[in-house]
Design an enzyme around this catalytic site. Structure first.
Site, PDB file in Angstrom:
ATOM      1  N   HIS A  31       3.811   1.217  -8.177  1.00  0.00           N
ATOM      2  CA  HIS A  31       2.757   0.202  -8.031  1.00  0.00           C
ATOM      3  C   HIS A  31       1.805   0.264  -9.237  1.00  0.00           C
ATOM      4  O   HIS A  31       1.374  -0.770  -9.743  1.00  0.00           O
ATOM      5  CB  HIS A  31       1.935   0.457  -6.763  1.00  0.00           C
ATOM      6  N   LEU A  60       0.251   3.682  -2.184  1.00  0.00           N
ATOM      7  CA  LEU A  60       0.566   3.486  -3.599  1.00  0.00           C
ATOM      8  C   LEU A  60       1.219   4.701  -4.252  1.00  0.00           C
ATOM      9  O   LEU A  60       0.955   5.842  -3.875  1.00  0.00           O
ATOM     10  CB  LEU A  60      -0.715   3.134  -4.365  1.00  0.00           C
ATOM     11  N   LYS A  63      12.610  -2.706  -8.662  1.00  0.00           N
ATOM     12  CA  LYS A  63      13.100  -1.922  -7.521  1.00  0.00           C
ATOM     13  C   LYS A  63      13.595  -2.873  -6.426  1.00  0.00           C
ATOM     14  O   LYS A  63      14.612  -2.634  -5.790  1.00  0.00           O
ATOM     15  CB  LYS A  63      11.951  -1.051  -7.011  1.00  0.00           C
ATOM     16  N   GLN A  98       7.579  -9.827   7.542  1.00  0.00           N
ATOM     17  CA  GLN A  98       8.815  -9.468   6.838  1.00  0.00           C
ATOM     18  C   GLN A  98       9.547  -8.282   7.473  1.00  0.00           C
ATOM     19  O   GLN A  98      10.527  -7.794   6.924  1.00  0.00           O
ATOM     20  CB  GLN A  98       8.527  -9.211   5.355  1.00  0.00           C
ATOM     21  N   GLY A 137       0.795  -1.218   0.000  1.00  0.00           N
ATOM     22  CA  GLY A 137       0.000   0.000   0.000  1.00  0.00           C
ATOM     23  C   GLY A 137       0.827   1.268   0.000  1.00  0.00           C
ATOM     24  O   GLY A 137       2.022   1.262  -0.258  1.00  0.00           O
ATOM     25  N   GLN A 180      14.306  -9.446  -4.037  1.00  0.00           N
ATOM     26  CA  GLN A 180      13.018 -10.079  -3.741  1.00  0.00           C
ATOM     27  C   GLN A 180      12.487 -10.814  -4.975  1.00  0.00           C
ATOM     28  O   GLN A 180      12.040 -11.967  -4.900  1.00  0.00           O
ATOM     29  CB  GLN A 180      12.023  -8.991  -3.314  1.00  0.00           C
ATOM     30  N   SER A 213       9.181   5.234  -3.950  1.00  0.00           N
ATOM     31  CA  SER A 213       9.027   4.310  -2.821  1.00  0.00           C
ATOM     32  C   SER A 213       8.011   4.886  -1.852  1.00  0.00           C
ATOM     33  O   SER A 213       7.960   6.108  -1.654  1.00  0.00           O
ATOM     34  CB  SER A 213      10.377   4.144  -2.119  1.00  0.00           C
ATOM     35  N   SER A 214       7.226   4.007  -1.239  1.00  0.00           N
ATOM     36  CA  SER A 214       6.270   4.464  -0.218  1.00  0.00           C
ATOM     37  C   SER A 214       7.016   5.148   0.916  1.00  0.00           C
ATOM     38  O   SER A 214       6.477   6.007   1.600  1.00  0.00           O
ATOM     39  CB  SER A 214       5.490   3.273   0.347  1.00  0.00           C
TER      40      SER A 214
END
Ligand code: AMP
Length: 293
Positions: free
Chosen positions: A37, A33, A149, A61, A31, A153, A185-186
């Site tokens: 995203h 966003l 990004k 995580q 979220g 992962q 980035s959030s």
């Protein structure tokens, strides 16, 4: 657009869609966003009948001293943005819904998690795989979309899906950046105004490191160039600067096709990551915008 907060309701809906023969594109997020995203949604929209986005800040995580509590959240805003971008269903469970039971069975990310963020954030990728395994079972996506990004992962999820036969196609989406080069980035909202001014140096330093590598073909020189540029031009503290083969995340060697330049930098309240990938085929070139998809 519909919002589901329970696994059962969403899975029921998905089962119907699958019986109708619909393809499902899945965009997992935490979220808050931004255009990064939304770029995943755009790719998913083009390739699937239905787009499902999850919005879940996954406690599994985050380490004990990390930013789980302060991670930015604004579901109302996210829901509007997701709807505008063409998301059909949002899955927005709470932690009890996601993790009602703990039978003690662990998923341990493999050797790709021993370096980069995995080295600084013990258990982080185990937590990522835990939520991804559950989300893939709940959503049953045809394709799932992940941003470059988070290159490590993505590499680990690709390995997980391959080794454990998850019936899903993983799609890589290039990094979306601010005009000054800072990767969206959030967490960027948690930078002070001075740090926000300094932060584009991260991407500039990675590009400089890449140039250095082109000239010298020496990993150590390239790493020093990146670290020095960040340290001399910002208040950020380097967590790591690494040059590795992608997606194996092993040291580069003469057979390496793709070279990953990756860094993580601590500012006061936030740790930022960024990377650049180069192809060594046909001469070194930046492949960030045409990574295998
Ligand atoms: P997050 O909400 O940070 O967990 O990210 C959800 C997904 O969005 C992950 O696959 C990220 O790699 C991807 N993502 C985050 N930021 C960007 C960005 N700037 N460009 C492209 N993808 C991104």
């Amino acid at each position: 657009m519909n919002v589901y907060t329970t696994k059962k309701e969403l899975h029921g809906r998905i089962t119907k869609l699958m019986h109708e023969g619909k393809t499902i594109g899945f965009v997992p997020t935490m979220g808050y966003l931004h255009e990064g995203h939304l770029s995943l949604v755009e790719h998913a929209r083009k390739e699937n009948d239905i787009v499902v986005m999850s919005i879940f800040v996954n406690p599994a995580q985050f380490g004990p001293n990390e930013d789980f509590e302060t991670y930015p959240r604004d579901f109302e805003r996210d829901a509007k943005m997701a709807e505008m971008a063409g998301v059909d269903y949002i899955f927005h469970p709470n932690a009890d819904e996601m993790y009602p039971n703990d039978g003690g069975i662990q998923i341990i990310a493999g050797h790709q998690a021993e370096t980069l963020c995995g080295a600084s954030r013990p258990g982080h990728f185990d937590g990522v795989l835990k939520v991804i395994a559950k989300l893939f079972h709940i959503v049953s996506p045809t394709r799932a979309y992940f941003g470059m990004k988070d290159a490590q992962q993505l590499a680990i999820i690709e390995t997980f899906v391959r080794d454990y036969d998850f019936p899903v196609e993983i799609r890589r989406v290039p990094i979306v950046r601010e005009e000054d080069g800072l990767a969206k980035s959030s967490r960027n909202v948690r930078l002070s105004s001075q740090e926000r001014e300094e932060a584009p140096i991260i991407n500039q330093a990675l590009s400089k490191g890449m140039e250095e590598y082109l000239t010298t073909r020496d990993v150590k020189t390239a790493i020093t160039a990146v670290a020095t540029m960040i340290e001399e031009n910002s208040s950020g503290k380097i967590d790591y600067v690494s040059v590795l083969e992608y997606p194996s995340l092993q040291p580069v060697n003469e057979y390496t096709n793709q070279v990953l330049f990756a860094t993580a930098v601590y500012f006061e309240k936030v740790r930022l990551i960024d990377n650049i990938i180069m192809s060594t085929k046909e001469g070194l070139q930046n492949v960030q915008n045409d990574v295998k998809q």
